[in-house]
Design a protein around this motif. Structure first.
Motif, PDB file in Angstrom:
ATOM      1  N   LEU A 187       0.825  -1.210   0.000  1.00 20.44           N
ATOM      2  CA  LEU A 187       0.000   0.000   0.000  1.00 20.44           C
ATOM      3  C   LEU A 187       0.862   1.265   0.000  1.00 20.44           C
ATOM      4  CD1 LEU A 187      -2.869  -0.833   2.531  1.00 20.44           C
ATOM      5  CD2 LEU A 187      -3.038  -0.649   0.043  1.00 20.44           C
ATOM      6  N   PRO A 188       0.447   2.286  -0.724  1.00 22.75           N
ATOM      7  CA  PRO A 188       1.184   3.560  -0.677  1.00 22.75           C
ATOM      8  C   PRO A 188       0.932   4.280   0.639  1.00 22.75           C
ATOM      9  CG  PRO A 188      -0.787   3.794  -2.030  1.00 22.75           C
ATOM     10  CD  PRO A 188      -0.691   2.337  -1.667  1.00 22.75           C
ATOM     11  N   GLU A 189       1.834   5.163   1.002  1.00 25.05           N
ATOM     12  CA  GLU A 189       1.654   5.937   2.227  1.00 25.05           C
ATOM     13  C   GLU A 189       0.434   6.843   2.095  1.00 25.05           C
ATOM     14  OE1 GLU A 189       5.061   8.110   3.480  1.00 25.05           O
ATOM     15  OE2 GLU A 189       6.430   6.389   3.331  1.00 25.05           O
ATOM     16  N   GLY A 190      -0.283   6.976   3.204  1.00 27.98           N
ATOM     17  CA  GLY A 190      -1.406   7.895   3.245  1.00 27.98           C
ATOM     18  C   GLY A 190      -2.699   7.370   2.654  1.00 27.98           C
ATOM     19  N   ILE A 191      -2.710   6.103   2.194  1.00 29.70           N
ATOM     20  CA  ILE A 191      -3.930   5.557   1.603  1.00 29.70           C
ATOM     21  C   ILE A 191      -5.009   5.423   2.677  1.00 29.70           C
ATOM     22  CG2 ILE A 191      -3.314   3.134   1.968  1.00 29.70           C
ATOM     23  CD1 ILE A 191      -4.988   4.504  -1.181  1.00 29.70           C
ATOM     24  N   ASP A 192      -6.236   5.697   2.304  1.00 27.69           N
ATOM     25  CA  ASP A 192      -7.367   5.611   3.226  1.00 27.69           C
ATOM     26  C   ASP A 192      -7.728   4.147   3.430  1.00 27.69           C
ATOM     27  OD1 ASP A 192      -9.690   5.887   4.675  1.00 27.69           O
ATOM     28  OD2 ASP A 192     -10.584   7.386   3.352  1.00 27.69           O
ATOM     29  N   THR A 193      -7.598   3.655   4.646  1.00 26.75           N
ATOM     30  CA  THR A 193      -7.913   2.256   4.958  1.00 26.75           C
ATOM     31  C   THR A 193      -9.101   2.142   5.907  1.00 26.75           C
ATOM     32  OG1 THR A 193      -6.286   2.244   6.762  1.00 26.75           O
ATOM     33  CG2 THR A 193      -5.536   1.489   4.593  1.00 26.75           C
ATOM     34  N   ARG A 194      -9.924   3.181   5.961  1.00 22.98           N
ATOM     35  CA  ARG A 194     -11.119   3.113   6.805  1.00 22.98           C
ATOM     36  C   ARG A 194     -12.168   2.210   6.156  1.00 22.98           C
ATOM     37  NH1 ARG A 194     -13.437   8.630   6.841  1.00 22.98           N
ATOM     38  NH2 ARG A 194     -12.482   8.622   4.750  1.00 22.98           N
ATOM     39  N   GLN A 195     -12.743   1.340   6.965  1.00 24.96           N
ATOM     40  CA  GLN A 195     -13.816   0.487   6.468  1.00 24.96           C
ATOM     41  C   GLN A 195     -15.048   1.353   6.186  1.00 24.96           C
ATOM     42  OE1 GLN A 195     -14.006  -2.679   5.778  1.00 24.96           O
ATOM     43  NE2 GLN A 195     -16.015  -3.522   6.255  1.00 24.96           N
ATOM     44  N   PRO A 196     -15.586   1.347   4.949  1.00 27.58           N
ATOM     45  CA  PRO A 196     -16.781   2.147   4.684  1.00 27.58           C
ATOM     46  C   PRO A 196     -18.001   1.561   5.382  1.00 27.58           C
ATOM     47  CG  PRO A 196     -16.220   0.817   2.769  1.00 27.58           C
ATOM     48  CD  PRO A 196     -15.094   0.638   3.756  1.00 27.58           C
ATOM     49  N   THR A 197     -18.922   2.418   5.738  1.00 23.60           N
ATOM     50  CA  THR A 197     -20.195   1.923   6.269  1.00 23.60           C
ATOM     51  C   THR A 197     -20.971   1.261   5.130  1.00 23.60           C
ATOM     52  OG1 THR A 197     -21.424   3.937   5.749  1.00 23.60           O
ATOM     53  CG2 THR A 197     -20.250   3.873   7.874  1.00 23.60           C
TER      54      THR A 197
END
Length: 399
Positions: A187-197
């Motif tokens: 994964l690249p730095e800063g990628i959003d890894t939040r689980q979507p609702t």
């Protein structure tokens, strides 16, 4: 308020949304490839190599400057990654977080994997990759006389399970074979890894699909993701009530569209340009949709016994004049540098044969070059009475 579109306008909207035929590219050829992937949302991967593989073929049809090394470069640059859409696919890295619901479903057991879970082997595979770095399935082959935990089949299954549940990713392929590494190293730095609702995920599926396809129904948006249909249907209704999507009738069928997509109808469609499409092209992959919107009944016959095939092993749909007007069974004989058009079938409604033959000749010359071929041969044409015109077109493309 529900808009009504004629079938011709519906077809035009779909084709413009799909960037078929392509417009003038903006920026470098590599940037145009990334733009196509981000616009379409996914590019399906397939192993059949009768002609250039489907993922290359689909991108070439959106970007005439495309070369296969673009995908390798975009994966290496961490702008694109491999995972699963409705099938194995290249996906834009910017959409990474929306791959997480499927990964978490596999990890939790909420979604069944096609392989049985072998937890001890999976842990051993993961530990070895953590220590040694990226590995391929062949690196786990057992070379001694005793079959043990590293015989290739079980290890390959463990690698795929870890990939599907998100613990491994693919930093590259080598001769089309997968190389696996820890997700945090890919994964690249800063990628959003939040689980979507669930609502965020449904809204993403809706907007991505409608942006790329112009018109859509809940079942099409959830293609091969039937567990998502109730949620997508509910969110579609909410978005329609707020004006974020617009209900559209095409004949007896009800679709949804983004308001911005409907504005595309004011733009011209390059009807004179002919496109030779992959059977796995994003436009075509939902066969029921193609029958409803384009009156094009397509079956990929490589899975049909040879004696029962009507059109050929790997028949490529042909787009021209805003319609799907032909299909041709092709095979690239790469050592001899010959593209064999084994069966060209023209649809019954096709008219303006001379204009079609001219457009076909131009497109076939480009398709030959894309497949590394210097010559082409037409073996059979249906209807047979048009064979002379189409044979002449094939000869012209090599002049």
């Amino acid at each position: 308020m529900t808009d009504t579109l004629s079938i011709k306008d519906a077809q035009k909207l779909v084709l413009l949304s799909q960037r078929l035929p392509p417009g003038k590219p903006v920026g470098s050829p590599l940037a145009a490839t990334l733009s196509a992937i981000e616009h379409l949302g996914y590019i399906q991967i397939d192993t059949i190599s009768a002609v250039q593989r489907a993922h290359h073929h689909t991108l070439w049809n959106r970007n005439p400057g495309y070369v296969p090394s673009h995908l390798e470069q975009l994966v290496a640059d961490k702008q694109v990654f491999e995972y699963w859409s409705h099938a194995a696919a290249y996906l834009p890295m910017r959409d990474y977080r929306f791959s997480l619901p499927r990964k978490h479903a596999f990890a939790s057991g909420a979604q069944a994997h096609w392989y049985a879970r072998d937890t001890p082997l999976m842990q051993a595979v993961l530990k070895r990759i953590a220590a040694e770095g990226p590995l391929m399935a062949k690196d786990f082959e057992h070379t001694g006389g005793k079959l043990g935990e590293w015989k290739s089949k079980p290890a390959k299954r463990a690698l795929e399970y870890l990939f599907m549940q998100g613990e491994l990713m693919l930093p590259r392929r080598v001769s089309f074979h997968k190389v696996y590494d820890l997700t945090e190293r890919v994964l690249p730095e800063g990628i959003d890894t939040r689980q979507p609702t669930p609502e965020e995920h449904a809204r993403f599926l809706i907007t991505r699909y409608l942006h790329a396809n112009g018109l859509g129904q809940a079942a099409e948006i959830c293609y091969l993701q039937n567990n998502m249909k109730p949620r997508v249907s509910a969110v579609l209704n909410d978005m329609a009530s707020c004006g974020e999507v617009v209900p559209v009738h095409v004949g007896q069928h009800r679709y949804y569209a983004l308001p911005a997509s409907l504005a595309l109808l004011s733009k011209p469609l390059r009807r004179s340009r002919l496109s030779i499409l992959s059977p796995f092209d994003n436009l075509l992959i939902q066969r029921k949709r193609m029958r409803a919107l384009f009156d094009f009944d397509y079956l990929l016959e490589c899975y049909v016994p040879a004696a029962k095939r009507q059109h050929g092993y790997f028949s490529l749909p042909v787009l021209w004049g805003g319609a799907l007007v032909a299909r041709m069974d092709c095979k690239a004989e790469r050592r001899a540098s010959v593209l064999h058009v084994q069966h060209l079938v023209l649809e019954p409604g096709l008219s303006r044969i001379d204009d079609f033959a001219h457009a076909f000749s131009t497109a076939l010359a480009s398709f030959m070059a894309f497949n590394g071929c210097r010559s082409a041969r037409l073996h059979r044409c249906t209807p047979a009475r048009l064979s002379p015109a189409m044979e002449a077109a094939v000869v012209r493309c090599q002049a």
